[in-house]
Design an enzyme around this catalytic site. Structure first.
Site, PDB file in Angstrom:
ATOM      1  CG  ASP A   2      37.055  35.895  75.314  1.00 28.43           C
ATOM      2  OD1 ASP A   2      36.590  35.319  76.324  1.00 28.43           O
ATOM      3  OD2 ASP A   2      38.273  36.014  75.092  1.00 28.43           O
TER       4      ASP A   2
ATOM      5  CG  LEU B 262      26.953  53.007  26.363  1.00 26.93           C
ATOM      6  CD1 LEU B 262      28.471  53.044  26.246  1.00 26.93           C
ATOM      7  CD2 LEU B 262      26.446  54.225  27.113  1.00 26.93           C
TER       8      LEU B 262
ATOM      9  N   GLY C  17      23.326  55.905  21.900  1.00 32.45           N
ATOM     10  CA  GLY C  17      23.166  57.291  21.467  1.00 32.45           C
ATOM     11  C   GLY C  17      24.110  57.753  20.384  1.00 32.45           C
TER      12      GLY C  17
ATOM     13  CB  CYS D 229      34.055  23.862  54.800  1.00 33.10           C
ATOM     14  SG  CYS D 229      32.720  25.039  55.009  1.00 33.10           S
ATOM     15  CG  HIS D 230      35.613  21.189  49.435  1.00 33.95           C
ATOM     16  ND1 HIS D 230      34.318  21.629  49.268  1.00 33.95           N
ATOM     17  CD2 HIS D 230      35.670  19.944  48.886  1.00 33.95           C
ATOM     18  CE1 HIS D 230      33.620  20.697  48.638  1.00 33.95           C
ATOM     19  NE2 HIS D 230      34.409  19.671  48.398  1.00 33.95           N
TER      20      HIS D 230
ATOM     21  CG  MET E   4      30.781  28.154  53.953  1.00 31.14           C
ATOM     22  SD  MET E   4      29.334  28.839  54.797  1.00 31.14           S
ATOM     23  CE  MET E   4      29.670  28.414  56.497  1.00 31.14           C
ATOM     24  CD  GLU E   5      36.561  28.832  53.372  1.00 25.56           C
ATOM     25  OE1 GLU E   5      36.767  27.616  53.511  1.00 25.56           O
ATOM     26  OE2 GLU E   5      35.629  29.280  52.671  1.00 25.56           O
TER      27      GLU E   5
ATOM     28  CE  LYS F  39      27.715  52.221  15.603  1.00 26.49           C
ATOM     29  NZ  LYS F  39      29.149  52.399  15.962  1.00 26.49           N
TER      30      LYS F  39
ATOM     31  CG  ASP G 162      29.953  49.595  18.710  1.00 29.26           C
ATOM     32  OD1 ASP G 162      30.007  49.154  19.875  1.00 29.26           O
ATOM     33  OD2 ASP G 162      30.729  50.470  18.276  1.00 29.26           O
TER      34      ASP G 162
END
Length: 350
Positions: A130, A166, A168, A79-80, A115-116, A178, A254
């Site tokens: 724990d 869309l 209509g 991991c970075h 990962m974090e 269109k 459109d």
């Protein structure tokens, strides 16, 4: 699709991924862990917290998870080291003593923070174990999983993703539908439908019943307006009601210049956790481009309330709402409403 392990080099040796050439972008990830507590712990659960001999269990787990997120690179070999800009952990316990831990981590960096987030949720779960093991060893850590991530090449959402084109509208200024105009060798509504279908679990056209019978759009699945004549807001509400559990990508037919690059930009930065939706910001007036956006289920209540108040314009509905706005300088969201617009767009796209 070919899948390869990224942490092996050409000699099959373990290696860190080189991110030198990757660009910096805003990223987030959400992870979830679940812990099942045994019945004997019920007397200790009061007011949303467990008070143990070591102190408040959930509060301590939140602190431990936050510390874990910031130090993930010290425990996961490749991991970075990422600048964690935000880590928020929420812990809830239901009546069956099932504890749900949700960790959201954010950064602006070259690589993501899944990962974090997973590390934060995992360590929070272990901390609960724990702090409670003195009471019982029958505590079970059930699972830890990635819920959502965005900002990189791949976006993962916690909900289904649906697409809506869309179609209509009346197209009065254009003088013809269109949705059937061709810019890339096919009706533009079909182009947008096929584009969304590559990324969405389900994709629909919003249209009147039988509106596209006998055309290239005829075979495509429709969501018919529940109450005809209510415009785009009515179409959006009909979609939200059809799939109330889903996120939605909504595109008006459109928008001739809208392409895969624009869609990837929207998906990469879409936020389903904290907002009603994510939208490109209009470059001139700053309002959200409501008909080229990402909606979460929270939008249904907002639009229903607006319609009840006589507000039928999606842009007016979104003004003042909790939305995420994206820079639109790299995206052309010009509409094609007239024959001149159509001719210009067709020439430029070709």
């Amino acid at each position: 699709m070919k899948h390869e392990l990224t942490h092996l080099d050409e000699n099959n040796q373990p290696t860190m991924v080189n991110i030198t050439e990757k660009g910096i972008s805003a990223r987030y990830a959400v992870a979830e862990a679940r812990v099942q507590l045994p019945p004997e712990m019920a007397p200790l659960f009061k007011g949303g917290e467990i008070q143990g001999k070591k102190g408040p269990v959930f509060q301590t787990a939140i602190i431990a998870g936050t510390m874990a997120a910031k130090r993930t690179h010290e425990f996961i070999p490749f991991c970075h080291q990422i600048p964690v800009e935000s880590c928020k952990i929420r812990i809830e316990c239901d009546e069956k003593l099932l504890v749900t831990i949700r960790a959201r981590v954010e950064t602006t960096f070259k690589t993501g923070v899944e990962m974090e987030a997973l590390h934060a949720a995992s360590i929070a779960a272990l901390t609960i174990y724990d702090m409670c093991k003195a009471v019982s060893h029958r505590i079970v850590i059930l699972d830890t999983k990635l819920v959502a991530k965005a900002g990189g090449k791949r976006t993962v959402f916690s909900r289904p993703l649906c697409g809506l084109v869309l179609t209509g509208g009346k197209s009065e200024r254009m003088g013809r539908d269109k949705a059937l105009l061709e810019y890339r060798g096919k009706p533009h509504a079909l182009y947008l439908y096929e584009l969304l279908s590559q990324y969405c679990d389900e994709t629909f056209l919003s249209a009147k019943a039988n509106q596209w019978a006998g055309t290239a759009l005829g075979p495509l699945p429709l969501i018919v307006d529940e109450k005809p004549g209510q415009g785009p807001s009515g179409a959006l509400l009909s979609a939200f009601h059809a799939r109330p559990e889903a996120n939605w990508i909504v595109l008006a037919c459109d928008l001739p210049y809208f392409d895969e690059a624009a869609l990837k930009t929207l998906l990469a930065q879409a936020d389903e956790e904290k907002t009603v939706g994510t939208f490109f910001k209009n470059a001139e007036k700053g309002f959200p481009e409501a008909l080229a956006g990402f909606y979460t289920p929270a939008a249904e209540k907002l639009f229903a309330s607006a319609m009840d108040s006589g507000i039928g314009c999606p842009v007016k509905t979104l003004r003042g709402a909790n939305v995420k706005l994206l820079d639109s300088s790299s995206v052309n969201l010009a509409n094609a409403n007239t024959q001149d617009d159509f001719g210009k767009a067709r020439h430029e796209i070709r």
